[in-house]
Write a protein that holds these residues in place. Structure first.
Motif, short mmCIF file in Angstrom:
data_model
loop_
_atom_site.label_atom_id
_atom_site.label_comp_id
_atom_site.label_asym_id
_atom_site.label_seq_id
_atom_site.Cartn_x
_atom_site.Cartn_y
_atom_site.Cartn_z
N PHE A 1 0.83 -1.21 0.00
CA PHE A 1 0.00 0.00 0.00
C PHE A 1 0.86 1.25 0.00
O PHE A 1 0.57 2.21 -0.73
CB PHE A 1 -0.92 -0.02 1.22
CG PHE A 1 -1.84 1.17 1.30
CD1 PHE A 1 -2.91 1.31 0.44
CD2 PHE A 1 -1.60 2.17 2.24
CE1 PHE A 1 -3.74 2.41 0.51
CE2 PHE A 1 -2.43 3.27 2.32
CZ PHE A 1 -3.50 3.40 1.45
N VAL A 2 1.91 1.27 0.82
CA VAL A 2 2.80 2.43 0.88
C VAL A 2 3.43 2.68 -0.48
O VAL A 2 3.45 3.82 -0.98
CB VAL A 2 3.90 2.23 1.94
CG1 VAL A 2 4.96 3.33 1.85
CG2 VAL A 2 3.29 2.22 3.34
N GLY A 3 3.92 1.63 -1.12
CA GLY A 3 4.52 1.79 -2.44
C GLY A 3 3.52 2.30 -3.46
O GLY A 3 3.84 3.17 -4.28
N PHE A 4 2.31 1.76 -3.42
CA PHE A 4 1.28 2.18 -4.37
C PHE A 4 0.94 3.66 -4.19
O PHE A 4 0.88 4.41 -5.17
CB PHE A 4 0.03 1.33 -4.18
CG PHE A 4 -1.12 1.74 -5.06
CD1 PHE A 4 -1.18 1.31 -6.37
CD2 PHE A 4 -2.12 2.57 -4.57
CE1 PHE A 4 -2.24 1.69 -7.19
CE2 PHE A 4 -3.18 2.95 -5.38
CZ PHE A 4 -3.23 2.51 -6.70
N ILE A 5 0.72 4.08 -2.95
CA ILE A 5 0.33 5.47 -2.69
C ILE A 5 1.43 6.44 -3.10
O ILE A 5 1.18 7.46 -3.77
CB ILE A 5 -0.03 5.66 -1.21
CG1 ILE A 5 -1.32 4.93 -0.88
CG2 ILE A 5 -0.15 7.14 -0.86
CD1 ILE A 5 -2.53 5.42 -1.63
N LEU A 6 2.68 6.14 -2.72
CA LEU A 6 3.78 7.04 -3.05
C LEU A 6 3.99 7.16 -4.55
O LEU A 6 4.44 8.19 -5.03
CB LEU A 6 5.07 6.56 -2.37
CG LEU A 6 5.13 6.67 -0.85
CD1 LEU A 6 6.44 6.09 -0.32
CD2 LEU A 6 4.97 8.12 -0.41
N SER A 7 3.66 6.11 -5.28
CA SER A 7 3.85 6.13 -6.73
C SER A 7 2.64 6.71 -7.46
O SER A 7 2.80 7.49 -8.41
CB SER A 7 4.13 4.72 -7.23
OG SER A 7 4.40 4.71 -8.61
#
Length: 204
Positions: free
Chosen positions: A108-114
């Motif tokens: 989720f963190v990777g998805f949001i930051l990207s």
């Protein structure tokens, strides 16, 4: 020639993802404070976010660009959200408790930051604008072309972030940098992006 769609997606993503950004720093932090698996999970999430951004630009590029340019409140809202997330990372304290929950959140963190990254969305709009004439003559299989393009985007983002993960592994071996320091770096990066967005709005 249809394989060029994959090559274009992969190459354009690597070029766009090489400059240090929030997701890059997040991968480094994940590798330093966690494990290689954490960095891989975050990279997968970021790859999915990048692919969805590219698909959005491909499908609604000019509409999105015109909407953003005509509705300044959207740009201010994005700048505010970037600042909010940046402040969260700065004040966030690392904890060893409940490591399983931390690992589950990496996708989720990777998805949001990207995905929440308007400059990258504009980047893809520009890329597809430059390639528009070639795309019209790219072949008679547009769905296959699109799938190969997005696959290239997805893998290009993952490859670039895993390269940053190698750098994080190097830091982990040679440095005593705390996860809290890396949180601050990510937070500051997001706030700088927010400030640049606001400066661009004021100047324009």
């Amino acid at each position: 020639m249809i394989i060029l769609a994959f090559i274009i997606g992969f190459t354009a993503t690597v070029i766009g993802a090489l400059p240090p950004g929030a997701s890059n720093l997040a991968v480094i932090k994940a590798r330093v404070k966690g494990s290689y698996q954490d960095a891989v999970k975050l990279s997968y999430g970021a790859g999915l976010g990048e692919a969805l951004l590219a698909l959005t630009a491909l499908s609604f590029g000019m509409v999105v660009q015109e909407f953003i340019s005509m509705n300044y409140w959207v740009q201010y809202l994005v700048a505010f959200l970037l600042t909010l997330v940046g402040v969260y990372f700065i004040v966030k304290k690392h904890s060893q408790k409940n490591p399983k929950a931390r690992k589950q959140s990496q996708y989720f963190v990777g998805f949001i930051l990207s995905f929440i990254n308007p400059p990258v969305l504009i980047y893809w709009v520009v890329v597809f604008s430059l390639l528009s004439k070639w795309m019209l003559t790219a072949g008679s299989h547009p769905y296959v072309w699109t799938i190969l393009l997005l696959t290239g985007v997805f893998l290009g983002k993952i490859a670039t972030l895993l390269m940053y993960s190698k750098f994080g592994s190097h830091i982990k071996q040679r440095s005593t940098s705390s996860p809290n320091s890396l949180n601050r770096y990510i937070g500051i990066t997001l706030i700088v992006l927010s400030v640049l967005q606001l400066v661009k709005l004021v100047v324009s």
